[in-house]
Motif scaffolding. Structure first.
Motif, short mmCIF file in Angstrom:
data_model
loop_
_atom_site.label_atom_id
_atom_site.label_comp_id
_atom_site.label_asym_id
_atom_site.label_seq_id
_atom_site.Cartn_x
_atom_site.Cartn_y
_atom_site.Cartn_z
N TRP A 1 8.66 29.52 25.68
CA TRP A 1 7.46 29.58 26.52
C TRP A 1 6.45 30.55 25.92
N ASP A 2 5.19 30.13 25.90
CA ASP A 2 4.11 30.99 25.38
C ASP A 2 2.92 30.91 26.34
N ILE A 3 3.01 31.67 27.43
CA ILE A 3 1.95 31.66 28.44
C ILE A 3 0.62 32.09 27.84
N ALA A 4 0.64 33.16 27.05
CA ALA A 4 -0.61 33.72 26.52
C ALA A 4 -1.42 32.69 25.76
N HIS A 5 -0.75 31.87 24.96
CA HIS A 5 -1.49 30.88 24.18
C HIS A 5 -2.04 29.75 25.06
N HIS A 6 -1.33 29.41 26.11
CA HIS A 6 -1.89 28.44 27.06
C HIS A 6 -3.17 29.01 27.69
N LEU A 7 -3.12 30.28 28.10
CA LEU A 7 -4.30 30.90 28.71
C LEU A 7 -5.45 30.96 27.72
N LYS A 8 -5.15 31.27 26.48
CA LYS A 8 -6.21 31.31 25.46
C LYS A 8 -6.82 29.94 25.22
N MET A 9 -6.03 28.89 25.47
CA MET A 9 -6.52 27.53 25.31
C MET A 9 -7.21 27.02 26.58
N GLY A 10 -7.28 27.87 27.61
CA GLY A 10 -8.03 27.52 28.81
C GLY A 10 -7.27 26.73 29.85
N THR A 11 -5.92 26.78 29.80
CA THR A 11 -5.15 26.05 30.81
C THR A 11 -4.11 26.96 31.44
N ARG A 12 -3.87 26.76 32.74
CA ARG A 12 -2.82 27.48 33.46
C ARG A 12 -1.64 26.57 33.79
N GLU A 13 -1.67 25.37 33.28
CA GLU A 13 -0.54 24.46 33.44
C GLU A 13 0.38 24.68 32.25
N ILE A 14 1.40 25.50 32.45
CA ILE A 14 2.22 25.97 31.33
C ILE A 14 3.40 25.02 31.11
N CYS A 15 3.53 24.54 29.89
CA CYS A 15 4.65 23.68 29.51
C CYS A 15 5.54 24.42 28.52
N CYS A 16 6.81 24.03 28.46
CA CYS A 16 7.70 24.65 27.49
C CYS A 16 7.32 24.16 26.09
N GLY A 17 7.72 24.93 25.09
CA GLY A 17 7.42 24.60 23.70
C GLY A 17 6.45 25.60 23.10
N LEU A 18 6.56 25.77 21.80
CA LEU A 18 5.70 26.72 21.10
C LEU A 18 4.46 26.05 20.54
N ASN A 19 3.50 26.89 20.24
CA ASN A 19 2.27 26.49 19.56
C ASN A 19 1.41 25.49 20.33
N PRO A 20 1.16 25.75 21.63
CA PRO A 20 0.10 24.96 22.29
C PRO A 20 -1.24 25.22 21.61
N LYS A 21 -1.39 26.41 21.06
CA LYS A 21 -2.51 26.72 20.18
C LYS A 21 -2.05 26.40 18.76
N PRO A 22 -2.76 25.53 18.02
CA PRO A 22 -2.28 25.10 16.70
C PRO A 22 -2.07 26.28 15.75
N GLY A 23 -0.95 26.24 15.04
CA GLY A 23 -0.60 27.28 14.09
C GLY A 23 0.90 27.29 13.89
#
Length: 282
Positions: free
Chosen positions: A206-228
């Motif tokens: 889980w990476d809540i911080a990257h979801h928030l940085k991408m502008g969403t509060r719907e948090i899903c499991c898995g890494l790198n919602p922000k590409p990298g």
């Protein structure tokens, strides 16, 4: 594929000569296969709470230190110690947080749903930022955030999440490392952290911080919602290094200077190189 990470540490302005650096952590995605240092001598020192080893580097005066990590794709999973609970001021939930976490978990269908609910509840408590004063500074336990949104970095958010998950009786671990955003072409500014959970043998990340940085509060499991991409270097909070006189340090990620029983932030430059397997073997 081989991932090489180089952390260059600028000399300490006031003459500190010892650095403490993590040596790398296996995950389901990568395994560390190389650790080298130039610009100083290296010895290993133990962390007594989790059993991790770290490198104690004796830096050459006035010269930069390079710490180099190598990882290969495909890892054995997170070490069992990642999920072991150690009670300290960075992981111990305040009474109201315990009540809240248990109530959220009890309202779900099963453990997997409880984890997802607690992750999303933690996300609702924070606005991503790097505040000068953290929400748990000066506290002997992780406080309950009752209403509104609190400014917090990945460290702050995951501190709250780990305390919530463990308060509800769920297995969770805190992992530190480096994240290299796609747009920065193999560079990053500092360490990053994320949370791993385990329920009935299923490990999720889980990476809540990257979801928030991408502008969403719907948090899903898995890494790198922000590409990298990322590498892991260490785990857990509240670390003690007896040889150094360091007690209950929040975490270790980037190399840090050892100054009289305290750890002090170093000035670092972090770069990453990806080498295809055939090229790496040549």
């Amino acid at each position: 594929m081989r991932t090489n990470v180089t952390v260059t540490v600028a000399p300490h302005g006031e003459g500190a000569t010892r650095l403490l650096a993590p040596v790398g952590l296996p995950t389901p995605h990568q395994i560390p296969v190389g650790f080298e240092v130039s610009g100083g001598g290296v010895a290993l020192t133990g962390e007594s709470t989790t059993g991790q080893m770290a490198a104690l580097i004796s830096a050459e005066a006035g010269a930069p230190v390079e710490v180099r990590y190598s990882y290969l794709d495909g890892g054995p999973g997170y070490p069992e110690a990642v999920f072991t609970q150690h009670c300290n001021r960075f992981t111990r939930a305040a009474r109201d947080l315990v009540y809240d976490a248990i109530n959220i978990a009890d309202a779900t269908a099963d453990g997997h749903a409880a984890i997802a609910a607690l992750v999303n509840a933690a996300a609702e408590k924070f606005r991503y930022a790097h505040p000068e004063v953290r929400f748990n500074d000066g506290c002997e336990e992780v406080p309950y955030l009752a209403c509104g949104q609190t400014e917090g970095s990945c460290v702050d958010i995951n501190t709250y999440l780990i305390a919530s998950l463990r308060a509800a009786g769920l297995e969770a671990g805190y992992v530190t490392g480096y994240f290299f955003p796609q747009e920065k072409n193999g560079c990053c500014d500092d360490m990053h952290c994320w949370v791993v959970t385990r329920h009935k043998g299923v490990v999720l990340e889980w990476d809540i911080a990257h979801h928030l940085k991408m502008g969403t509060r719907e948090i899903c499991c898995g890494l790198n919602p922000k590409p990298g991409d990322r590498v892991a270097v260490a785990h857990s909070m509240g670390l003690t290094f007896p040889e150094l006189g360091v007690t209950c340090e929040k975490l270790i990620g980037e190399p840090v200077w050892v100054c009289g029983g305290k750890l002090e932030k170093a000035e670092v430059t972090i770069t990453r190189e990806i080498v295809e397997r055939a090229e790496a073997a040549a």
